[in-house]
Write an enzyme that holds these catalytic residues in place. Structure first.
Site, PDB file in Angstrom:
ATOM      1  N   GLU A   1      43.153  42.118  46.943  1.00  6.53           N
ATOM      2  CA  GLU A   1      43.516  40.769  47.022  1.00  6.53           C
ATOM      3  C   GLU A   1      44.968  40.662  47.653  1.00  6.53           C
ATOM      4  O   GLU A   1      45.312  39.957  47.312  1.00  6.53           O
ATOM      5  CB  GLU A   1      43.691  40.134  45.877  1.00  6.53           C
ATOM      6  CG  GLU A   1      42.276  40.137  44.984  1.00  6.53           C
ATOM      7  CD  GLU A   1      42.374  39.211  43.746  1.00  6.53           C
ATOM      8  OE1 GLU A   1      43.367  38.853  42.994  1.00  6.53           O
ATOM      9  OE2 GLU A   1      41.057  39.245  42.874  1.00  6.53           O
TER      10      GLU A   1
ATOM     11  N   GLU B   1      35.668  44.104  41.626  1.00  2.00           N
ATOM     12  CA  GLU B   1      36.365  43.433  40.415  1.00  2.00           C
ATOM     13  C   GLU B   1      35.613  42.091  39.755  1.00  2.00           C
ATOM     14  O   GLU B   1      35.107  41.344  40.574  1.00  2.00           O
ATOM     15  CB  GLU B   1      37.778  42.951  40.861  1.00  2.00           C
ATOM     16  CG  GLU B   1      38.542  42.851  39.501  1.00  2.00           C
ATOM     17  CD  GLU B   1      40.032  42.555  39.900  1.00  2.00           C
ATOM     18  OE1 GLU B   1      40.690  43.113  40.754  1.00  2.00           O
ATOM     19  OE2 GLU B   1      40.633  41.420  39.490  1.00  2.00           O
TER      20      GLU B   1
HETATM   21  C1  GAL Z   1      42.401  39.601  39.895  1.00  2.00           C
HETATM   22  C2  GAL Z   1      43.449  40.701  40.226  1.00  2.00           C
HETATM   23  C3  GAL Z   1      43.712  41.428  39.052  1.00  2.00           C
HETATM   24  C4  GAL Z   1      43.903  40.548  37.734  1.00  2.00           C
HETATM   25  C5  GAL Z   1      42.673  39.570  37.649  1.00  2.00           C
HETATM   26  C6  GAL Z   1      42.775  38.856  36.392  1.00  2.00           C
HETATM   27  O1  GAL Z   1      42.536  38.334  40.751  1.00  2.00           O
HETATM   28  O2  GAL Z   1      42.995  41.261  41.292  1.00  2.00           O
HETATM   29  O3  GAL Z   1      44.833  42.074  39.361  1.00  2.00           O
HETATM   30  O4  GAL Z   1      44.896  39.569  38.157  1.00  2.00           O
HETATM   31  O5  GAL Z   1      42.583  38.637  38.579  1.00  2.00           O
HETATM   32  O6  GAL Z   1      41.652  38.136  36.264  1.00  2.00           O
END
Ligand code: GAL
Length: 827
Positions: free
Chosen positions: A438, A514
């Site tokens: 991100e 993710e």
């Molecule tokens: C994402 C990020 C992670 C964590 C996660 C929580 O956007 O890549 O590091 O912050 O959100 O939902």
């Protein structure tokens, strides 16, 4: 559409690790682990690197050591006034527990006397740091040897020219953590191992081999081993390298011998054939070992081992991912590096326990968010069978936090990538590299060029693996040609947009890099049960009905639906496997929350209900049948208390106090939960019991599970994850303490304080209860149970024998368990 074909890959790790301080596998090459006799102090100290400096008053510590995990917690530790753009926040607010509420900020000094056995003319000495948090400056005898800012990377310095012939040497390391440098708990100090390597001046350098398997078929695998050598002045010498490959049973299966030519640029290339190769996969993590002996004439100069695996994989347009010719999707989790109550201090037994739990879950892949892993993790993944996405950065040029990696990016990014790739490019578990998570540069002009530059560096160092990045700004990343540059487009939290992204991108496949970010607290159930975004409660907990999520995230079922219907999606990496210190969303502003709610398992490694939702889907070898919530609700009599069942059976019947509430079958409705969960939404609570009976596709009852209303807390039951341990001063047992009623039912709301006494061949190490709001120390031998349970960690001493673990609590019959430790490594 382009296709990526990564023909085959193999593995290797450089040096033998050992738990004692003196190790190594040959006289020609010694690897000493610098564990004991470190002195440590917090704060800046003048002249601390000088040999004459008196450090007697400093604390004596063992490395790996995390200076911040000892606390105390405090809302003011690294308080951050910040607008988190990734979380779609519109204004800056004060975040209290964002980095764990622990005192990691500031300077810390470590010192140690350094004996270098056998050092003298014709010898070289190198220090390898597996990771140091952060901005390490390393001194030998008062002189600075080198600096490495990024706290997660491994790095090494040749200290030969700094050492005294007399043998009296002082090693000093200065570390400094800036405030507002992280989005989670980074840990502090020499939190990973430090090695001293002593070799001949003619030797194979650190991470000096690169092993690939360019051709694999059922009859044979071709193994290519590139081995670098260093010589005094790096001048050519006609050296000879003898390599033999042994299989997992220790049988020699291939040998070769080659001589270095002046035109070889100090690198051997050897090609060997392994007949009828046994392939590496998560289900069959078969390893071979290449042992290379370097000779000058008849003199053995160095000996180097490269464990490896033989496997091939592909990412293909329209088809997604396949391993060894079998199509599969990553059943992955993202994990941060901390080990809950141990903080960032790495411990192999702690990592192995995590992997044992993840295996049972049916997980087959890990993304090392958002940084380089500990070498012990990669080695365990090779041995136990997990595929890795090794990630490098959370920030490039554009900052996310005030003092993050962006300050180092221009000068250090290439060096950091090179070390990462060199260290792990022979390991079979490593399937892909991630150049970032991100990164706001997705939206910045030139962001795609940066992506290309970083990807090219990785390809240059390892052309056999693809590169990905986790993208959240899907529109920008596509529009700016950022996503199209990557070998594998990875998207964070965008299952609804996969078809659109795929139609606009050239690769023809993509990855859920993710996913989910569902929030829950173990043992906590909120009523009424409803899907809710960013829901907060006065007790700072989230519901374990698995219905709560964040502004940007989802319940697991939404990703499941995309994974099930879209063949070009290569799998998912759930955020997260384990809860971690810091980032207590949705309670970022609400002290005392200071650890995450995202985990499938809690901070102490205890499964939440969600564990069984994923297990039912991922673990195809064993049955799963799990019912929730608990059934001890004094005061809720007559009130609607939904019952959920997570199972891999297609249907189940619920009985409340023996009365059938009907059979539920997984079905395709607009509510995606009905595909994965059996739900009885109208159950009225009455004390007694709930029982689910699972039926197979033919309607035959195959399993049942009962939860009973618990009576008063009566005794403590201790359950150890392992009872046979190594007497090596490092091995650990994880003891779950359960507060039970007289019949052995878990008392699901018990909060009694439990005190531990450990005697014999082990000692108390740490404790955790998985409550993200608990401010009790992880390092004191007592803690309150959270929803009836907690976990104590016991560490062995160097002496073999029995370890007696006792737990007491007011009004409770105490619990006891005995462990055995043995000199021989038992696992
Ligand atoms: C994402 C990020 C992670 C964590 C996660 C929580 O956007 O890549 O590091 O912050 O959100 O939902």
């Amino acid at each position: 559409m382009p296709r990526f074909h990564y023909p085959a890959f193999a593995a290797g790790f450089v040096l033998l690790f050992a738990s004692a301080s003196v190790t190594g596998f040959a006289q020609s090459h010694q690897d000493y682990l610098l564990t004991d006799n470190w002195k440590f102090t917090k704060g800046e100290v003048a002249n601390a690197a000088a040999p004459a400096f008196r450090d007697a008053k400093w604390q004596t510590v063992r490395v790996p050591h995390d200076w911040a995990i000892y606390g105390p917690f405090g809302a003011d530790n690294d308080k951050q006034q910040v607008k988190i753009e990734q979380n779609k926040e519109e204004q800056a607010t004060v975040k209290t527990g964002r980095t764990g509420g622990l005192p990691f900020v500031g300077v810390g000094w470590y010192r140690r006397q350094l004996e270098v056995p056998g050092f003298g003319a014709g010898k070289r000495a190198v220090l390898v740091f597996d990771g140091a948090m952060s901005d390490a400056r390393v001194f030998i005898n008062g002189k600075e040897v080198g600096r490495w800012p990024y706290g997660y990377n491994s790095f090494h310095f040749d200290i030969t020219d700094y050492l005294q012939a007399s043998g009296n040497n002082t090693l000093a390391v200065r570390l400094e953590n800036q405030p507002e440098s992280s989005r989670w708990y980074p840990g502090a100090g020499l939190y990973r191992n430090v090695h001293l390597i002593v070799s001949n001046d003619v030797h194979i350098p650190v991470w000096g081999t690169y092993l690939t398997t360019p051709e694999i078929n059922t009859e044979f695998a071709k193994v290519r081993l590139k081995t670098k050598v260093e010589t005094p002045g790096n001048t050519f010498q006609p050296l000879r390298l003898e390599t033999e490959i042994r299989d997992a049973a220790g049988q020699v299966v291939a040998t070769t011998s080659s001589t270095l030519a002046a035109t070889d640029q100090q690198e051997f290339e050897q090609n060997l054939i392994v007949k009828a190769p046994k392939l590496w996969s998560p289900e069959t993590p078969t390893l071979y070992t290449a042992t290379s002996k370097l000779y000058a004439g008849d003199v053995l100069k160095d000996e180097y081992k490269t464990p490896f695996g033989i496997r091939s994989f592909k990412f293909e347009a329209g088809k997604g991912f396949s391993l060894n010719g079998q199509s599969r999707k990553f059943k992955g989790v993202c994990n941060h590096h901390d080990l809950g109550p141990l903080g960032a201090a790495v411990n192999k037994a702690a990592l192995r326990r995590q992997l044992v739990l993840l295996k049972d879950l049916g997980c087959d892949a890990i993304r090392t968010t958002h940084n380089m892993p500990a070498p012990e993790l990669v080695k365990l993944c090779d041995e136990m069978g997990f595929m890795l996405m090794v990630e490098s950065f959370d920030e490039w040029k554009t900052p996310k936090v005030k003092n993050g990696y962006s300050q180092y990016f221009d000068e250090w990014a290439e060096k950091d990538l090179v070390n990462m790739v060199h260290q792990y490019r022979s390991n079979p578990s490593v399937i892909m590299w991630s150049i970032g998570n991100e990164v706001p540069d997705q939206s910045a002009p030139g962001g795609n060029k940066l992506a290309k530059r970083l990807q090219d560096i990785v390809h240059r160092e390892d052309p056999t693996r693809p590169v990905t990045a986790g993208m959240d700004r899907i529109g920008d990343a596509i529009k700016n040609n950022f996503a199209s540059v990557l070998d594998i487009p990875g998207f964070n939290y965008k299952p609804q947009l996969y078809p659109d992204a795929d139609s606009k991108l050239p690769q023809g496949f993509l990855l859920g890099s993710e996913t989910a970010s569902t929030v829950s607290s173990r043992g906590v159930y909120k009523f009424p049960v409803e899907l809710a975004k960013q829901k907060k409660y006065p007790d700072n907990q989230s519901s374990s009905y698995d219905v709560e999520y964040c502004v940007w995230s989802q319940i697991p079922d939404i990703e499941f639906a995309a994974q099930d219907t879209l063949p070009y999606v290569a799998g998912e990496f759930v955020w997260t496997g384990f809860d971690y210190l810091g980032e207590p969303t949705p309670y970022d502003e609400s002290w005392p929350s200071h650890s995450s709610y995202f985990g499938i398992l809690d901070l102490a490694g205890m499964p939440k209900d969600r564990y069984y939702l994923y297990r039912a889907r991922w673990n195809t070898q064993q049955p799963t049948l799990h019912v929730l919530p608990h059934w001890t609700w004094p005061g809720r009599e007559g009130q609607t208390t939904p019952v959920y069942c997570y199972t891999n059976s297609p249907s189940a019947e619920l009985f409340v106090n023996g009365k059938s509430m009907g059979r539920q079958t997984k079905s395709n409705t607009a509510d995606l939960r009905t595909r994965n969960r059996l739900m009885w939404n109208d159950v009225q609570y009455q004390p007694g019991s709930i029982k689910v009976v699972a039926y197979d596709a033919q309607g035959k009852a195959v399993a049942e599970e009962t939860v009973r209303t618990a009576g008063k807390p009566h005794h403590i039951r201790l359950v150890a994850d392992r009872t046979q341990l190594a007497a090596d001063g490092q091995d650990q047992a994880y003891i779950t303490a359960r507060v039970e009623d007289a019949q052995g039912n878990l008392c699901p709301d018990a909060t009694e304080q439990l005190r531990f006494k450990v005697s014999g061949a082990g000692s108390f190490r740490a404790i955790g209860n998985g409550d993200p709001t608990s401010l009790e120390s992880f390092q004191a031998p007592q803690m309150h149970a959270f929803h009836g349970q907690l976990v104590a960690i016991v560490q062995t001493t160097g002496k073999p024998g029995a370890v007696r673990v006792q737990a007491t609590g007011k009004g409770l019959k105490s619990g006891e368990v005995t462990l055995q430790t043995a000199a021989e490594k038992v696992r």
